[in-house]
Write a protein that holds these residues in place. Sequence first.
Motif, PDB file in Angstrom:
ATOM      1  N   GLU A 181       0.819  -1.216   0.000  1.00 22.38           N
ATOM      2  CA  GLU A 181       0.000   0.000   0.000  1.00 22.38           C
ATOM      3  C   GLU A 181       0.850   1.262   0.000  1.00 22.38           C
ATOM      4  O   GLU A 181       1.897   1.311   0.609  1.00 22.38           O
ATOM      5  CB  GLU A 181      -0.895   0.007   1.243  1.00 22.38           C
ATOM      6  N   ILE A 298      -6.747   4.515  -5.791  1.00 23.20           N
ATOM      7  CA  ILE A 298      -6.618   3.482  -6.837  1.00 23.20           C
ATOM      8  C   ILE A 298      -5.518   3.895  -7.815  1.00 23.20           C
ATOM      9  O   ILE A 298      -4.660   3.105  -8.206  1.00 23.20           O
ATOM     10  CB  ILE A 298      -7.962   3.279  -7.571  1.00 23.20           C
ATOM     11  N   TYR A 299      -5.514   5.176  -8.185  1.00 21.53           N
ATOM     12  CA  TYR A 299      -4.514   5.709  -9.119  1.00 21.53           C
ATOM     13  C   TYR A 299      -3.100   5.487  -8.586  1.00 21.53           C
ATOM     14  O   TYR A 299      -2.218   5.011  -9.293  1.00 21.53           O
ATOM     15  CB  TYR A 299      -4.802   7.189  -9.339  1.00 21.53           C
ATOM     16  N   GLN A 300      -2.936   5.799  -7.289  1.00 18.61           N
ATOM     17  CA  GLN A 300      -1.601   5.625  -6.708  1.00 18.61           C
ATOM     18  C   GLN A 300      -1.191   4.156  -6.672  1.00 18.61           C
ATOM     19  O   GLN A 300      -0.030   3.827  -6.873  1.00 18.61           O
ATOM     20  CB  GLN A 300      -1.576   6.194  -5.292  1.00 18.61           C
ATOM     21  N   GLU A 301      -2.165   3.299  -6.427  1.00 19.15           N
ATOM     22  CA  GLU A 301      -1.833   1.867  -6.362  1.00 19.15           C
ATOM     23  C   GLU A 301      -1.490   1.314  -7.738  1.00 19.15           C
ATOM     24  O   GLU A 301      -0.535   0.569  -7.884  1.00 19.15           O
ATOM     25  CB  GLU A 301      -2.988   1.061  -5.755  1.00 19.15           C
ATOM     26  N   VAL A 302      -2.290   1.679  -8.763  1.00 23.03           N
ATOM     27  CA  VAL A 302      -2.045   1.073 -10.076  1.00 23.03           C
ATOM     28  C   VAL A 302      -0.767   1.608 -10.720  1.00 23.03           C
ATOM     29  O   VAL A 302      -0.158   0.935 -11.527  1.00 23.03           O
ATOM     30  CB  VAL A 302      -3.231   1.256 -11.065  1.00 23.03           C
ATOM     31  N   ARG A 303      -0.358   2.825 -10.346  1.00 23.92           N
ATOM     32  CA  ARG A 303       0.899   3.349 -10.874  1.00 23.92           C
ATOM     33  C   ARG A 303       2.067   2.471 -10.449  1.00 23.92           C
ATOM     34  O   ARG A 303       3.034   2.324 -11.162  1.00 23.92           O
ATOM     35  CB  ARG A 303       1.128   4.752 -10.320  1.00 23.92           C
ATOM     36  N   ASP A 304       1.914   1.921  -9.240  1.00 22.91           N
ATOM     37  CA  ASP A 304       2.864   0.939  -8.754  1.00 22.91           C
ATOM     38  C   ASP A 304       4.317   1.433  -8.759  1.00 22.91           C
ATOM     39  O   ASP A 304       5.220   0.710  -9.146  1.00 22.91           O
ATOM     40  CB  ASP A 304       2.730  -0.354  -9.584  1.00 22.91           C
TER      41      ASP A 304
END
Length: 333
Positions: A181, A298-304
């Motif tokens: 996370e 969600i954006y921060q997570e998918v940027r990974d």
Amino acid sequence: MQTPLSLSSVEVSVVIPVYNEEGGLQALFDRVYPALDSLGESYEVIFVNDGSVDRSPQMLAAQFHKRPDVTRVILFNGNFGQHMAILAGFEHTRGRIVITLDADLQNPPEEIPRLVAEMRKGHDYVGTIRRQRNDSAFRRYASRAMNRLREKITKIKMTDQGCMLRAYDRNVIDTINACREVNTFIPALAYTFSSNPVEIEVGHEQRHAGESKYSLYQLIRLNFDLVTGFSIVPLQWFSAIGTVLSISSAGLFVILLIRRFLLGSEVQGVFTLFALNFFLVGIMLFGIGLLGEYVGRIYQEVRDRPRYRIQAVLERDPRDPKTDNAAEASCAQ
Ligand code: UDP
Ligand code: MG
């Protein structure tokens, strides 16, 4: 008194995030090491420098050279925040019990043995409640209100969410290390993974030196992360509010229609209409903002992207306890 660091021998790991704490670091060293020595168990202290721009990194390096047997220093190459610093520290811990502590001495290191004793009773998470909190009245009230709201929304039961002096079992730490996370709140994350948590009262002191690193805005952000990162209840509440409002406006429409037929056209009540409209627009904007919080997460997570970048790790090579080792520039997620 302590055995040198090796994978199997460490009982207690202490993780301390440091951000511009030059004024208080020496006092911290002077109190942390004796407190841990009094345990009579093997330990390691992991300092994570969160991109300090004062003399903190030099002081940490000096301390490492003074006590290389029990000290490790992780140097970030930027400021990634207190919780990221603690997570990086967690990834480097080897202890069976891991303790977090603030560098400003607001959490007395002398309480560590009490936390360890509590863990030895079979708990896998020891939370803390500040006996007498030494912060401004505003922060005390705001945090009490936030505690209550959070408890309703997230089902996470922490009497005092803000106190970072806590102990975690190795299993809980391993589970946290497996999480990726981006914006998280460590005590809450750990609580969700623990099976036998307990809370004890601990002392709380004035900041030894310097000022709080959190602005009001950052505190509000932290609380948003805490709520949106652990629950979708706010979204569900919002759907419920939307449903109630739709039903009431349908009722209002029917009433107005009946009045139209009975009384003819009416023009009074324009301001009531305005008030009603502003109220509804306010609710709508709040809803969009709330939705945005989740979309942003969600954006921060998918940027990974990597969550932080480590410039160097100062540690003694466990295979060769005689040499001090500075592992350079590893990029961690
Ligand atoms: N800290 C950090 N990175 C930051 C802000 C704070 O590592 O961006 C550290 C800070 O050095 C201290 C701990 O986190 O060890 C708690 O910070 P602070 O005392 O400012 O917070 P408060 O006690 O006011 O909540
Ligand atoms: Mg503090």
